[in-house]
Design a protein around this motif. Structure first.
Motif, PDB file in Angstrom:
ATOM      1  N   VAL A  76       0.795  -1.391   0.054  1.00 11.10           N
ATOM      2  CA  VAL A  76      -0.049   0.079   0.076  1.00 11.10           C
ATOM      3  C   VAL A  76       0.728   1.343  -0.022  1.00 11.10           C
ATOM      4  O   VAL A  76       0.385   2.433  -0.286  1.00 11.10           O
ATOM      5  CB  VAL A  76      -1.050   0.002   1.245  1.00 11.10           C
ATOM      6  N   THR A  77       2.158   1.252   0.285  1.00 13.80           N
ATOM      7  CA  THR A  77       3.040   2.540   0.287  1.00 13.80           C
ATOM      8  C   THR A  77       3.874   2.382  -1.180  1.00 13.80           C
ATOM      9  O   THR A  77       4.662   3.310  -1.085  1.00 13.80           O
ATOM     10  CB  THR A  77       3.991   2.326   1.502  1.00 13.80           C
ATOM     11  N   THR A  78       3.626   1.645  -1.908  1.00  9.78           N
ATOM     12  CA  THR A  78       4.409   1.840  -3.311  1.00  9.78           C
ATOM     13  C   THR A  78       3.309   1.750  -4.397  1.00  9.78           C
ATOM     14  O   THR A  78       2.347   1.181  -3.983  1.00  9.78           O
ATOM     15  CB  THR A  78       5.475   0.707  -3.291  1.00  9.78           C
ATOM     16  N   SER A  79       3.692   2.001  -5.560  1.00  6.42           N
ATOM     17  CA  SER A  79       2.580   1.858  -6.653  1.00  6.42           C
ATOM     18  C   SER A  79       2.987   0.855  -7.580  1.00  6.42           C
ATOM     19  O   SER A  79       4.075   0.890  -8.206  1.00  6.42           O
ATOM     20  CB  SER A  79       2.460   3.358  -7.451  1.00  6.42           C
ATOM     21  N   GLY A  80       2.526  -0.406  -7.233  1.00  9.34           N
ATOM     22  CA  GLY A  80       2.954  -1.511  -7.941  1.00  9.34           C
ATOM     23  C   GLY A  80       4.331  -2.082  -7.677  1.00  9.34           C
ATOM     24  O   GLY A  80       4.673  -3.118  -8.600  1.00  9.34           O
ATOM     25  N   TRP A  81       4.853  -1.846  -6.878  1.00  8.35           N
ATOM     26  CA  TRP A  81       6.054  -2.561  -6.541  1.00  8.35           C
ATOM     27  C   TRP A  81       6.147  -3.787  -6.264  1.00  8.35           C
ATOM     28  O   TRP A  81       6.971  -4.636  -6.617  1.00  8.35           O
ATOM     29  CB  TRP A  81       6.877  -1.751  -5.456  1.00  8.35           C
ATOM     30  N   ILE A  82       5.211  -4.388  -5.643  1.00  7.56           N
ATOM     31  CA  ILE A  82       4.780  -5.632  -5.220  1.00  7.56           C
ATOM     32  C   ILE A  82       3.132  -6.040  -5.491  1.00  7.56           C
ATOM     33  O   ILE A  82       2.586  -5.266  -5.184  1.00  7.56           O
ATOM     34  CB  ILE A  82       5.130  -6.114  -3.743  1.00  7.56           C
ATOM     35  N   GLY A  83       3.016  -6.768  -6.416  1.00  6.58           N
ATOM     36  CA  GLY A  83       1.745  -7.157  -6.785  1.00  6.58           C
ATOM     37  C   GLY A  83       0.918  -8.316  -6.102  1.00  6.58           C
ATOM     38  O   GLY A  83       1.630  -8.793  -5.223  1.00  6.58           O
ATOM     39  N   GLY A  84      -0.237  -8.566  -6.322  1.00  6.77           N
ATOM     40  CA  GLY A  84      -0.980  -9.513  -5.645  1.00  6.77           C
ATOM     41  C   GLY A  84      -0.509 -10.800  -5.817  1.00  6.77           C
ATOM     42  O   GLY A  84      -0.591 -11.613  -4.886  1.00  6.77           O
ATOM     43  N   ARG A  85       0.180 -11.266  -6.945  1.00  9.48           N
ATOM     44  CA  ARG A  85       0.434 -12.656  -7.291  1.00  9.48           C
ATOM     45  C   ARG A  85       1.841 -12.706  -6.256  1.00  9.48           C
ATOM     46  O   ARG A  85       2.047 -13.924  -5.676  1.00  9.48           O
ATOM     47  CB  ARG A  85       1.193 -12.761  -8.491  1.00  9.48           C
ATOM     48  N   GLN A  86       2.597 -11.595  -6.113  1.00 10.98           N
ATOM     49  CA  GLN A  86       3.968 -11.850  -5.433  1.00 10.98           C
ATOM     50  C   GLN A  86       3.758 -12.017  -3.824  1.00 10.98           C
ATOM     51  O   GLN A  86       4.280 -12.324  -2.890  1.00 10.98           O
ATOM     52  CB  GLN A  86       4.787 -10.701  -5.711  1.00 10.98           C
ATOM     53  N   LEU A  87       2.527 -11.317  -3.539  1.00  9.65           N
ATOM     54  CA  LEU A  87       2.083 -11.034  -2.153  1.00  9.65           C
ATOM     55  C   LEU A  87       1.755 -12.601  -1.825  1.00  9.65           C
ATOM     56  O   LEU A  87       2.334 -13.087  -0.583  1.00  9.65           O
ATOM     57  CB  LEU A  87       1.088 -10.471  -1.830  1.00  9.65           C
ATOM     58  N   THR A  88       0.958 -13.352  -2.616  1.00  8.73           N
ATOM     59  CA  THR A  88       0.533 -14.553  -2.204  1.00  8.73           C
ATOM     60  C   THR A  88       1.797 -15.584  -2.326  1.00  8.73           C
ATOM     61  O   THR A  88       1.786 -16.548  -1.466  1.00  8.73           O
ATOM     62  CB  THR A  88      -0.778 -14.715  -2.934  1.00  8.73           C
ATOM     63  N   ALA A  89       2.426 -15.500  -3.247  1.00  6.86           N
ATOM     64  CA  ALA A  89       3.582 -16.281  -3.702  1.00  6.86           C
ATOM     65  C   ALA A  89       4.652 -16.359  -2.332  1.00  6.86           C
ATOM     66  O   ALA A  89       4.816 -17.300  -1.862  1.00  6.86           O
ATOM     67  CB  ALA A  89       4.228 -15.942  -5.126  1.00  6.86           C
ATOM     68  N   ALA A  90       4.697 -14.971  -2.063  1.00  6.02           N
ATOM     69  CA  ALA A  90       5.902 -14.809  -0.876  1.00  6.02           C
ATOM     70  C   ALA A  90       5.301 -15.279   0.278  1.00  6.02           C
ATOM     71  O   ALA A  90       5.981 -16.035   1.046  1.00  6.02           O
ATOM     72  CB  ALA A  90       6.064 -13.491  -0.737  1.00  6.02           C
ATOM     73  N   ALA A  91       4.187 -15.320   0.654  1.00  5.64           N
ATOM     74  CA  ALA A  91       3.310 -15.758   1.852  1.00  5.64           C
ATOM     75  C   ALA A  91       3.465 -17.336   1.896  1.00  5.64           C
ATOM     76  O   ALA A  91       3.861 -18.135   2.852  1.00  5.64           O
ATOM     77  CB  ALA A  91       1.967 -15.251   2.060  1.00  5.64           C
ATOM     78  N   GLU A  92       3.269 -17.939   0.535  1.00  2.61           N
ATOM     79  CA  GLU A  92       3.179 -19.333   0.519  1.00  2.61           C
ATOM     80  C   GLU A  92       4.489 -19.832   0.665  1.00  2.61           C
ATOM     81  O   GLU A  92       4.672 -21.046   1.388  1.00  2.61           O
ATOM     82  CB  GLU A  92       2.642 -19.777  -0.854  1.00  2.61           C
ATOM     83  N   LEU A  93       5.540 -19.115   0.236  1.00  4.52           N
ATOM     84  CA  LEU A  93       6.879 -19.530   0.382  1.00  4.52           C
ATOM     85  C   LEU A  93       7.260 -19.832   1.962  1.00  4.52           C
ATOM     86  O   LEU A  93       7.977 -20.724   2.264  1.00  4.52           O
ATOM     87  CB  LEU A  93       8.063 -18.480  -0.341  1.00  4.52           C
ATOM     88  N   VAL A  94       6.887 -18.653   2.557  1.00  3.62           N
ATOM     89  CA  VAL A  94       7.147 -18.818   4.074  1.00  3.62           C
ATOM     90  C   VAL A  94       6.236 -19.967   4.890  1.00  3.62           C
ATOM     91  O   VAL A  94       6.977 -20.616   5.505  1.00  3.62           O
ATOM     92  CB  VAL A  94       6.847 -17.310   4.721  1.00  3.62           C
ATOM     93  N   LEU A  95       5.293 -20.086   4.517  1.00  2.00           N
ATOM     94  CA  LEU A  95       4.149 -20.787   5.115  1.00  2.00           C
ATOM     95  C   LEU A  95       4.812 -22.515   4.614  1.00  2.00           C
ATOM     96  O   LEU A  95       4.830 -23.465   5.410  1.00  2.00           O
ATOM     97  CB  LEU A  95       2.879 -21.025   4.331  1.00  2.00           C
ATOM     98  N   ASP A  96       5.184 -22.707   3.491  1.00  2.00           N
ATOM     99  CA  ASP A  96       5.823 -24.028   2.987  1.00  2.00           C
ATOM    100  C   ASP A  96       7.160 -24.438   3.839  1.00  2.00           C
ATOM    101  O   ASP A  96       7.461 -25.104   4.236  1.00  2.00           O
ATOM    102  CB  ASP A  96       6.184 -23.923   1.554  1.00  2.00           C
ATOM    103  N   GLY A  97       7.810 -22.920   3.813  1.00  2.00           N
ATOM    104  CA  GLY A  97       9.192 -23.356   4.838  1.00  2.00           C
ATOM    105  C   GLY A  97       8.925 -23.621   6.186  1.00  2.00           C
ATOM    106  O   GLY A  97       9.623 -24.217   6.790  1.00  2.00           O
TER     107      GLY A  97
END
Lengths: 216, 216
Positions: free
Chosen positions: A170-191
């Motif tokens: 929310v503090t950048t314009s498009g620096w991180i998108g929805g796909r990256q948010l969910t993928a980063a979250a899944e990467l950590v949950l998997d880990g």
């Protein structure tokens, strides 16, 4: 009694006005005057409901948190704890317009809690509630094999991850998108899941663990 | 030339005053008047250096970020990439008084970036820089086995984790302590490491991966 019930909509409209200003222009733009203008009432009316700015902000933060909580509570706990955790995390991430607006407001209050005792109190309450729920979710997912302390740490990590990702979105314009948010979250949950499996199987090669005691 | 060099200390003192107010009382307490009082100069002097509040805040955020960057750059990259990552993460967490003060200021500006284009620009710049450095660190740690996209995601996760943990530490009183901050960070770094090992060894049983397409 009559007065209380007829006052509720007015108070809700004022709270809504505060949330609108915070989301669109920022927390520092909230003032009795601005709220009165946005809600179409007199300054005196705002002061009647909220004698201090602090109380006005606390009421608005409480309402913002109530909405997020309601959405989390509406999630059905399915038979798969890992999937449930993904669903919880997705509710906390700004993945659609509504959640973007909510995240902007939540993060503005959360950051302001650093210098406001009344906001910090609400902040700690909501974090504690979420942390307890996620600790339980990890305990369910991992079963008896996992020490409670590990579940608690994993819950800390997941809430921090969600808040950090939301902040960046929310503090950048498009620096991180929805796909990256969910993928980063899944990467950590998997880990975290793999870490627990690894921990529960003593035959596995040791993970590279650092001795933190000597670090700055 | 002479004027520039003699103006620098004055400008630095004003920036310092802004950072002090943000850290102690919050971003919404910053005003030309407050900064003038804190720095012991006239309102006109503040306005001479910073014609708008926006430029004053941008200068202060730039300075706050410069200090964090300087601390990160002072870290020596040792032969162990995993250890290096721990050291970077620890510099971003509020583990001592100085880092608590820095985190409070950084997070106040970071949250305000949601409603300020000039702060958002600085925010995106510092996040990009940190993200690139961490992506490179993961690439070094994981070698050719890791696709660049995975390193980028892991870097997103780690920066978000650090910001989220810092947010929780500075906005609550003792809800999460230094030991938990570092242990939660290590749990995630270990998990990311295990995830990559797992990915690089196709013989391993499949990780539970969710199909996100259907999720809300």
């Amino acid at each position: 009694m009559k007065q209380v019930s007829s006052d509720k909509p007015r108070e809700a409209a004022l709270t809504e006005a505060v949330l609108g200003i915070v989301g669109e222009r920022g927390l520092d733009q909230v003032s009795v005057r601005e709220v009165a203008t946005a809600a179409g009432v007199s300054i005196g009316t705002v002061q009647h409901y909220f004698p201090t700015k602090e109380r006005m902000l606390a009421a608005a933060y409480t309402e913002a948190v109530r909405r997020i909580r309601a959405r989390l509570q509406a999630l059905r706990v399915g038979p798969d704890p890992r999937r449930h955790m993904t669903l919880v995390l997705r509710q906390l991430l700004p993945l659609d317009e509504r959640r973007v607006a909510e995240s902007r407001v939540y993060l503005a209050f959360a950051a302001a809690a650093a210098t406001s005792a009344s906001l910090a109190e609400i902040q700690q309450e909501v974090l504690t509630e979420l942390h307890t729920a996620l600790t339980d979710a990890f305990a369910t997912a991992w079963g008896d094999a996992a020490p409670r302390a590990r579940c608690r740490l994993a819950a800390h990590a997941v809430i921090a991850l969600a808040d950090g990702l939301a902040l960046h979105a929310v503090t950048t314009s498009g620096w991180i998108g929805g796909r990256q948010l969910t993928a980063a979250a899944e990467l950590v949950l998997d880990g975290l899941q793999l870490g627990q499996l690894h921990e529960a199987q003593p035959g596995q090669p040791a993970v590279h663990v650092l001795d933190n005691a000597e670090l700055p």
